[in-house]
Design a protein around this motif. Structure first.
Motif, PDB file in Angstrom:
ATOM      1  N   UNK A 179      25.025  49.773  49.754  1.00 37.86           N
ATOM      2  CA  UNK A 179      26.297  50.378  50.137  1.00 37.86           C
ATOM      3  C   UNK A 179      27.420  49.462  49.673  1.00 37.86           C
ATOM      4  N   UNK A 180      28.483  50.060  49.166  1.00 36.89           N
ATOM      5  CA  UNK A 180      29.631  49.241  48.754  1.00 36.89           C
ATOM      6  C   UNK A 180      30.926  49.999  49.031  1.00 36.89           C
ATOM      7  N   UNK A 181      31.986  49.238  49.231  1.00 37.22           N
ATOM      8  CA  UNK A 181      33.296  49.815  49.526  1.00 37.22           C
ATOM      9  C   UNK A 181      34.264  49.449  48.411  1.00 37.22           C
ATOM     10  N   UNK A 182      35.118  50.405  48.082  1.00 32.02           N
ATOM     11  CA  UNK A 182      36.188  50.168  47.110  1.00 32.02           C
ATOM     12  C   UNK A 182      37.373  51.032  47.493  1.00 32.02           C
ATOM     13  N   UNK A 183      38.530  50.399  47.632  1.00 28.75           N
ATOM     14  CA  UNK A 183      39.701  51.135  48.108  1.00 28.75           C
ATOM     15  C   UNK A 183      39.475  51.625  49.528  1.00 28.75           C
ATOM     16  N   UNK A 184      39.615  52.922  49.739  1.00 31.75           N
ATOM     17  CA  UNK A 184      39.401  53.519  51.063  1.00 31.75           C
ATOM     18  C   UNK A 184      38.045  54.206  51.178  1.00 31.75           C
ATOM     19  N   UNK A 185      37.177  54.048  50.170  1.00 32.82           N
ATOM     20  CA  UNK A 185      35.926  54.800  50.126  1.00 32.82           C
ATOM     21  C   UNK A 185      34.706  53.896  50.295  1.00 32.82           C
ATOM     22  N   UNK A 186      33.652  54.473  50.917  1.00 33.00           N
ATOM     23  CA  UNK A 186      32.370  53.795  51.069  1.00 33.00           C
ATOM     24  C   UNK A 186      31.318  54.641  50.354  1.00 33.00           C
ATOM     25  N   UNK A 187      30.542  53.973  49.462  1.00 32.90           N
ATOM     26  CA  UNK A 187      29.565  54.669  48.638  1.00 32.90           C
ATOM     27  C   UNK A 187      28.148  54.276  49.029  1.00 32.90           C
ATOM     28  N   UNK A 188      27.186  55.189  48.761  1.00 36.43           N
ATOM     29  CA  UNK A 188      25.765  54.923  48.953  1.00 36.43           C
ATOM     30  C   UNK A 188      25.054  55.114  47.620  1.00 36.43           C
ATOM     31  N   UNK A 208      22.489  59.494  39.486  1.00 39.05           N
ATOM     32  CA  UNK A 208      22.192  60.774  40.127  1.00 39.05           C
ATOM     33  C   UNK A 208      22.203  60.682  41.652  1.00 39.05           C
ATOM     34  N   UNK A 209      21.928  59.493  42.210  1.00 40.83           N
ATOM     35  CA  UNK A 209      21.891  59.356  43.662  1.00 40.83           C
ATOM     36  C   UNK A 209      23.110  58.631  44.214  1.00 40.83           C
ATOM     37  N   UNK A 210      24.161  58.512  43.438  1.00 36.44           N
ATOM     38  CA  UNK A 210      25.407  57.915  43.921  1.00 36.44           C
ATOM     39  C   UNK A 210      26.146  58.936  44.773  1.00 36.44           C
ATOM     40  N   UNK A 211      26.415  58.601  46.028  1.00 40.03           N
ATOM     41  CA  UNK A 211      27.048  59.539  46.953  1.00 40.03           C
ATOM     42  C   UNK A 211      28.235  58.891  47.656  1.00 40.03           C
ATOM     43  N   UNK A 212      29.298  59.676  47.812  1.00 36.83           N
ATOM     44  CA  UNK A 212      30.436  59.236  48.616  1.00 36.83           C
ATOM     45  C   UNK A 212      30.073  59.416  50.086  1.00 36.83           C
ATOM     46  N   UNK A 213      29.976  58.318  50.814  1.00 38.61           N
ATOM     47  CA  UNK A 213      29.510  58.369  52.191  1.00 38.61           C
ATOM     48  C   UNK A 213      30.637  58.586  53.186  1.00 38.61           C
ATOM     49  N   UNK A 214      31.805  57.979  52.922  1.00 41.23           N
ATOM     50  CA  UNK A 214      32.897  58.056  53.905  1.00 41.23           C
ATOM     51  C   UNK A 214      34.210  57.705  53.225  1.00 41.23           C
ATOM     52  N   UNK A 215      35.281  58.361  53.665  1.00 43.40           N
ATOM     53  CA  UNK A 215      36.637  58.039  53.209  1.00 43.40           C
ATOM     54  C   UNK A 215      37.465  57.625  54.417  1.00 43.40           C
TER      55      UNK A 215
END
Length: 356
Positions: free
Chosen positions: A301-310, A320-327
């Motif tokens: 999991x990593x965060x950049x700006x206001x977004x958290x990715x999985x 293919x499995x990169x997903x936006x988890x939370x904003x």
């Protein structure tokens, strides 16, 4: 002289005026056919329900007041209403609860302005209304307030909503209240049982989630949950789960690192010349501010700006499995993973927040 309900009787001037006023205030509703059927074949509180909803009274106008309770027990309620002072009037009392979803149950026809409904569920909310009927003309009262029967008996079993084990090192279970609590729920008794060990937990009555830890990989567990009220423990709800097998690590340990808007991955013991795997810079708009790895689920999991990715940790070059988890509303400045409770904690605007 006038004919009412097939019987002849003399009508004085005052009686005629009262009859006329009563007839003017009544008019047919969408339940005409239903109420006539009820008058010919009345249902009792034991014989079932009629499909008559709240809309049945909307088109009926009359000076009937809502019924009110004069006595409440655990299984019965006595309701009273104002009489219409008509010699040939028939009353039909109806009631509903949240479990009936707008359907009204009804008692037998009565001529008195009071009735006791029996065989109700303990610690359950009910509301009531009354129909008045003269011949084929009828009127419906407004609904009463909600009345709750008194507590009695042990609770029924809770409803298990989900059982999960992502890592194999813990088991999460969620449940909901019993359909028939019998009284205020004080808490829940939980047991996680396998051939190797037993974990017992007690929670409060307003808690519907628990994590059992530690658990073993590739092990079948039986879960039991029972609600407790003032009279004791009720019926048990049961379920089972087999935890996943432990994931074997291929090769050495991997290290994840970031620089600006680049996420990189390489083996811990790799030499200086070994090329790191990278996530494409074009997918990341801002600088990476936090990186966390969940080893059991093999996710990063990593965060950049206001977004958290999985992202699956196996291959960073596979998008293919990169997903936006939370904003988040503001910039995320730090990130970590709680593998036990399956939560992601992050810092934004000086506040520590979490998501699942």
């Amino acid at each position: 002289m006038e004919r009412i309900c097939g019987k002849r009787k003399e009508i004085t001037g005052l009686q005629f005026l009262l009859e006329l006023l009563f007839l003017l205030c009544l008019r047919a509703s969408s339940c005409d056919e239903w109420i006539l059927d009820a008058s010919l074949h009345p249902l009792t509180s034991r014989s079932g329900f009629k499909q008559c909803t709240d809309a049945s009274c909307q088109n009926v106008v009359c000076q009937l007041s809502a019924p009110y309770s004069t006595w409440i027990g655990s299984h019965n309620i006595t309701m009273t209403w104002e009489s219409l002072n008509q010699s040939d009037v028939v009353y039909i009392l109806q009631w509903t609860s949240h479990s009936l979803s707008g359907i009204w149950a009804q008692a037998e026809n009565v001529t008195e302005s009071t009735y006791t409904i029996e065989q109700l569920e303990p610690f359950t909310n009910y509301k009531f209304r009354v129909w008045a009927m003269i011949a084929e003309i009828h009127a419906c009262s407004p609904a009463s307030p909600w009345y709750q029967t008194k507590p009695f008996g042990l609770p029924s079993s809770p409803s298990i909503e989900s059982i999960e084990s992502v890592s194999g090192e813990s088991v999460e279970v969620r449940w909901s209240l019993p359909e028939k609590p019998g009284g205020p729920i004080l808490g829940f008794n939980l047991n996680l049982t396998s051939n190797e060990h037993v974990i017992s937990v007690t929670t409060r009555g307003n808690v519907f989630f628990n994590t059992f830890y530690p658990t073993l990989h590739n092990t079948t567990y039986r879960i039991s949950i029972a609600a407790v009220n003032q009279e004791g423990q009720g019926s048990v709800a049961e379920g089972s789960i087999t935890t996943p097998a432990q994931v074997e690590q291929n090769g050495g340990r991997w290290v994840f690192a970031s620089r600006w808007n680049s996420l990189r991955m390489r083996e811990e013991d790799a030499d200086f010349f070994t090329t790191a795997l990278c996530l494409s810079d074009s997918l990341i708009e801002s600088n990476i501010t936090g990186v966390a790895v969940h080893y059991s689920s093999n996710h990063v999991y990593f965060s950049e700006g206001t977004r958290i990715w999985s992202k699956g940790a196996g291959n960073l070059t596979d998008h293919s499995d990169l997903k936006l988890l939370h904003s988040a509303p503001l910039e995320v400045t730090a990130l970590t993973v709680d593998w036990l409770y399956q939560r992601i904690y992050y810092v934004s605007s000086g506040l520590l927040l979490w998501i699942r």
